[in-house]
Motif scaffolding. Structure first.
Motif, PDB file in Angstrom:
ATOM      1  N   UNK A  93      58.898  32.578   2.463  1.00 16.98           N
ATOM      2  CA  UNK A  93      58.021  32.322   3.592  1.00 16.98           C
ATOM      3  C   UNK A  93      58.451  33.121   4.795  1.00 16.98           C
ATOM      4  N   UNK A  94      57.672  33.032   5.862  1.00 16.11           N
ATOM      5  CA  UNK A  94      57.990  33.736   7.110  1.00 16.11           C
ATOM      6  C   UNK A  94      58.257  35.222   6.858  1.00 16.11           C
ATOM      7  N   UNK A  95      57.364  35.836   6.066  1.00 14.27           N
ATOM      8  CA  UNK A  95      57.448  37.271   5.764  1.00 14.27           C
ATOM      9  C   UNK A  95      58.789  37.654   5.145  1.00 14.27           C
ATOM     10  N   UNK A  96      59.294  36.768   4.287  1.00 11.57           N
ATOM     11  CA  UNK A  96      60.515  37.063   3.547  1.00 11.57           C
ATOM     12  C   UNK A  96      61.791  36.623   4.224  1.00 11.57           C
ATOM     13  N   UNK A  97      61.703  36.050   5.410  1.00 12.33           N
ATOM     14  CA  UNK A  97      62.913  35.641   6.119  1.00 12.33           C
ATOM     15  C   UNK A  97      63.466  34.303   5.624  1.00 12.33           C
ATOM     16  N   UNK A  98      62.598  33.464   5.039  1.00 13.84           N
ATOM     17  CA  UNK A  98      62.993  32.117   4.629  1.00 13.84           C
ATOM     18  C   UNK A  98      62.746  31.949   3.128  1.00 13.84           C
ATOM     19  N   UNK A  99      63.714  31.343   2.447  1.00 14.08           N
ATOM     20  CA  UNK A  99      63.587  31.005   1.029  1.00 14.08           C
ATOM     21  C   UNK A  99      63.539  29.481   0.927  1.00 14.08           C
TER      22      UNK A  99
ATOM     23  N   UNK B  34      50.910  32.270   3.565  1.00 11.03           N
ATOM     24  CA  UNK B  34      51.321  33.531   4.186  1.00 11.03           C
ATOM     25  C   UNK B  34      51.467  33.461   5.696  1.00 11.03           C
ATOM     26  N   UNK B  35      50.688  32.598   6.354  1.00 10.59           N
ATOM     27  CA  UNK B  35      50.631  32.625   7.811  1.00 10.59           C
ATOM     28  C   UNK B  35      51.146  31.345   8.470  1.00 10.59           C
ATOM     29  N   UNK B  36      51.855  30.492   7.714  1.00  8.85           N
ATOM     30  CA  UNK B  36      52.359  29.238   8.279  1.00  8.85           C
ATOM     31  C   UNK B  36      53.724  28.937   7.661  1.00  8.85           C
ATOM     32  N   UNK B  37      54.809  29.014   8.439  1.00  8.31           N
ATOM     33  CA  UNK B  37      56.148  28.841   7.871  1.00  8.31           C
ATOM     34  C   UNK B  37      56.460  27.421   7.426  1.00  8.31           C
ATOM     35  N   UNK B  38      55.618  26.452   7.774  1.00  9.89           N
ATOM     36  CA  UNK B  38      55.880  25.059   7.422  1.00  9.89           C
ATOM     37  C   UNK B  38      54.956  24.530   6.324  1.00  9.89           C
ATOM     38  N   UNK B  39      54.075  25.363   5.803  1.00  7.33           N
ATOM     39  CA  UNK B  39      53.010  24.875   4.928  1.00  7.33           C
ATOM     40  C   UNK B  39      53.143  25.467   3.526  1.00  7.33           C
ATOM     41  N   UNK B  40      52.898  24.625   2.517  1.00  2.00           N
ATOM     42  CA  UNK B  40      53.100  25.031   1.123  1.00  2.00           C
ATOM     43  C   UNK B  40      52.005  24.460   0.222  1.00  2.00           C
ATOM     44  N   UNK B  41      51.711  25.194  -0.833  1.00  2.77           N
ATOM     45  CA  UNK B  41      51.047  24.593  -1.980  1.00  2.77           C
ATOM     46  C   UNK B  41      52.144  24.074  -2.896  1.00  2.77           C
ATOM     47  N   UNK B  42      51.999  22.835  -3.367  1.00  2.00           N
ATOM     48  CA  UNK B  42      52.991  22.222  -4.250  1.00  2.00           C
ATOM     49  C   UNK B  42      52.300  21.826  -5.550  1.00  2.00           C
TER      50      UNK B  42
ATOM     51  N   UNK C 295      51.030  31.669  -8.184  1.00  2.00           N
ATOM     52  CA  UNK C 295      51.239  32.697  -7.174  1.00  2.00           C
ATOM     53  C   UNK C 295      49.908  33.054  -6.530  1.00  2.00           C
ATOM     54  N   UNK C 296      49.979  33.594  -5.313  1.00  2.76           N
ATOM     55  CA  UNK C 296      48.781  34.128  -4.678  1.00  2.76           C
ATOM     56  C   UNK C 296      48.366  35.414  -5.368  1.00  2.76           C
ATOM     57  N   UNK C 297      47.052  35.573  -5.556  1.00  2.00           N
ATOM     58  CA  UNK C 297      46.484  36.818  -6.036  1.00  2.00           C
ATOM     59  C   UNK C 297      45.762  37.521  -4.900  1.00  2.00           C
ATOM     60  N   UNK C 298      44.919  38.491  -5.214  1.00  2.00           N
ATOM     61  CA  UNK C 298      44.216  39.251  -4.179  1.00  2.00           C
ATOM     62  C   UNK C 298      43.222  38.387  -3.394  1.00  2.00           C
ATOM     63  N   UNK C 299      42.916  38.856  -2.189  1.00  2.00           N
ATOM     64  CA  UNK C 299      41.862  38.249  -1.382  1.00  2.00           C
ATOM     65  C   UNK C 299      40.512  38.637  -1.988  1.00  2.00           C
TER      66      UNK C 299
ATOM     67  N   UNK D  13      57.745  14.098 -15.249  1.00  2.00           N
ATOM     68  CA  UNK D  13      56.963  14.468 -14.082  1.00  2.00           C
ATOM     69  C   UNK D  13      57.859  15.134 -13.057  1.00  2.00           C
ATOM     70  N   UNK D  14      57.266  15.965 -12.204  1.00  2.00           N
ATOM     71  CA  UNK D  14      58.056  16.612 -11.168  1.00  2.00           C
ATOM     72  C   UNK D  14      57.344  17.790 -10.549  1.00  2.00           C
ATOM     73  N   UNK D  15      58.125  18.576  -9.801  1.00  2.00           N
ATOM     74  CA  UNK D  15      57.622  19.734  -9.064  1.00  2.00           C
ATOM     75  C   UNK D  15      58.155  21.012  -9.713  1.00  2.00           C
ATOM     76  N   UNK D  16      57.322  21.718 -10.508  1.00  2.00           N
ATOM     77  CA  UNK D  16      57.777  22.947 -11.125  1.00  2.00           C
ATOM     78  C   UNK D  16      57.539  24.196 -10.297  1.00  2.00           C
ATOM     79  N   UNK D  17      56.732  24.111  -9.217  1.00  2.00           N
ATOM     80  CA  UNK D  17      56.459  25.311  -8.424  1.00  2.00           C
ATOM     81  C   UNK D  17      55.975  24.922  -7.037  1.00  2.00           C
ATOM     82  N   UNK D  18      56.346  25.738  -6.055  1.00  2.00           N
ATOM     83  CA  UNK D  18      55.764  25.630  -4.729  1.00  2.00           C
ATOM     84  C   UNK D  18      55.555  27.033  -4.194  1.00  2.00           C
ATOM     85  N   UNK D  19      54.611  27.164  -3.264  1.00  2.00           N
ATOM     86  CA  UNK D  19      54.170  28.474  -2.809  1.00  2.00           C
ATOM     87  C   UNK D  19      53.890  28.410  -1.317  1.00  2.00           C
ATOM     88  N   UNK D  20      54.586  29.247  -0.544  1.00  2.00           N
ATOM     89  CA  UNK D  20      54.408  29.245   0.903  1.00  2.00           C
ATOM     90  C   UNK D  20      53.066  29.862   1.287  1.00  2.00           C
TER      91      UNK D  20
END
Length: 387
Positions: A208-214, A282-290, A353-357, A273-280
């Protein structure tokens, strides 16, 4: 989902002979994804099934539990969760033809094994040398286009077996070892009843945050954080934000849903049950798809994607245990339940993962399922449009 192949074959037989169990009562609404934004919405673009046990360059394609798009090449990279039982732990690259009309083709272009620091490939767990890994997630570094990949390690069933710690490693485009991320101390597998449960460690990482945060998530609740979800209650799993150098910026409690249906009473297997993936976002450092993935004997898989935020959530990094503690968890809103899309089947979806717009302005979202190398399951690529 890190169950054995034997378990999956047995489970598949149960699925073929069982009827759908009654669904559990729905959880109360979790509130909007954030104070200023509307929750994301999704619709189906299409799906494609990869031929089962496809032979590609002397390897068996399957167990695809993570996916990411490489901006440098336009291709996608998939990680296989084969723990070197069939071939050495590895990843694949592929071209996906995805547009507003669906998923037209999936063409694999390359494969490489992951390498240890000494250049060797990883051992099978049957070797008993403590050099095995359990690959789960892969991400393309937005700065260098090198690969970061997560593996769960192993909490042994017996005292004489070695503990294999989870890790997030860096690799070149050919799988060469380049280093690793320093993980939070509570991600460590211990010999005591503390830390991650077996097969419920790191299955999710994202930039996230353009690669600054993992950001990473453990799949299920830590042993000291309370019991696993059941028909009555969900559970809290830890989501951690770090710098690229490993400094912990914050740790938060994500609320996993309770189990959606009762298990077949004749099955020897309890629900997973559980969380196998999350995805930041692109434009919000606090927001994710889970991504939440649940398997119940007799009822099959339940796959849901949520829009979630750490904004306003309690930072729990200093809390040794969440059991009995008053914390504000991450807020989340349902984006899509795959049961509602009319897919050919609901598979063991573990990666996204995100794909193209798209021309509509929507962003495509690519999901992949782990077939567990079982004849009763499938490698399914699903494309959604997210607004």
């Amino acid at each position: 989902m890190r169950s054995s192949l034997t378990r999956r074959v047995c489970a598949a037989a149960l699925l073929l002979t069982s009827t759908l169990a009654p669904a559990a009562a729905a959880a109360p609404p979790a509130g909007p994804a954030g104070p200023a934004e509307r929750a994301a919405q999704a619709r189906l673009l299409g799906e494609k099934i990869v031929p089962h046990k496809l032979d590609f360059r002397g390897t068996t394609v399957g167990g695809l539990s993570g996916v990411d798009r490489n901006r440098c090449t336009g291709e996608y990279v998939f990680i296989s969760d084969d723990r070197s039982y069939l071939q050495p732990a590895r990843f694949y690259t592929a071209r996906l033809d995805v547009d507003a009309d669906g998923v037209h083709s999936v063409d694999f272009t390359g494969t490489h094994p992951f390498r240890r620091p000494d250049g060797t490939v990883y051992s099978s767990p049957t070797a008993g040398d403590g050099k095995a890994v359990d690959p789960e997630e892969i991400r393309v570094d937005p700065r260098s286009c090198r690969y970061w990949w997560a593996q769960e390690g192993d909490r042994p069933k017996t005292a004489d077996a070695p503990v294999i710690q989870p890790s997030v490693q860096f690799a070149s485009a050919t799988g060469r070892y380049l280093g690793r991320l320093r993980l939070p101390s509570n991600y460590e597998i211990t010999r005591e009843e503390r830390g991650p449960r077996r097969n419920q460690v790191i299955e999710a990482i994202t930039f996230g945050s353009h690669g600054r945060v993992v950001t990473s998530a453990v799949e299920g609740p830590l042993l000291q954080d309370g019991p696993e979800p059941d028909l009555r209650n969900g559970a809290l799993v830890r989501v951690t934000k770090q710098t690229r150098g490993g400094e912990v910026l914050g740790q938060f409690a994500y609320p996993v849903e309770k189990i959606f249906a009762a298990s077949d009473p004749n099955s020897p297997w309890g629900p997973d049950t559980g969380v196998p993936s999350l995805l930041a976002f692109p434009d919000d450092p606090d927001r994710y798809l889970v991504l939440e993935r649940t398997w119940v004997a007799g009822a099959g898989y339940k796959i849901r994607v949520y829009d979630a935020t750490t904004r306003g959530a309690t930072d729990v990094r200093a809390m040794d245990s969440l059991a009995g503690r008053s914390v504000v968890p991450m807020r989340k809103t349902l984006v899509v339940d795959l049961d509602t899309l009319g897919l050919s089947g609901i598979q063991n979806t573990e990666g996204m993962t995100w794909g193209p717009v798209l021309p509509t302005g929507e962003r495509s979202l690519i999901l992949v399922s782990d077939d567990n190398f079982s004849d009763e399951e499938a490698t399914q690529i699903v494309a959604l449009a997210v607004r």
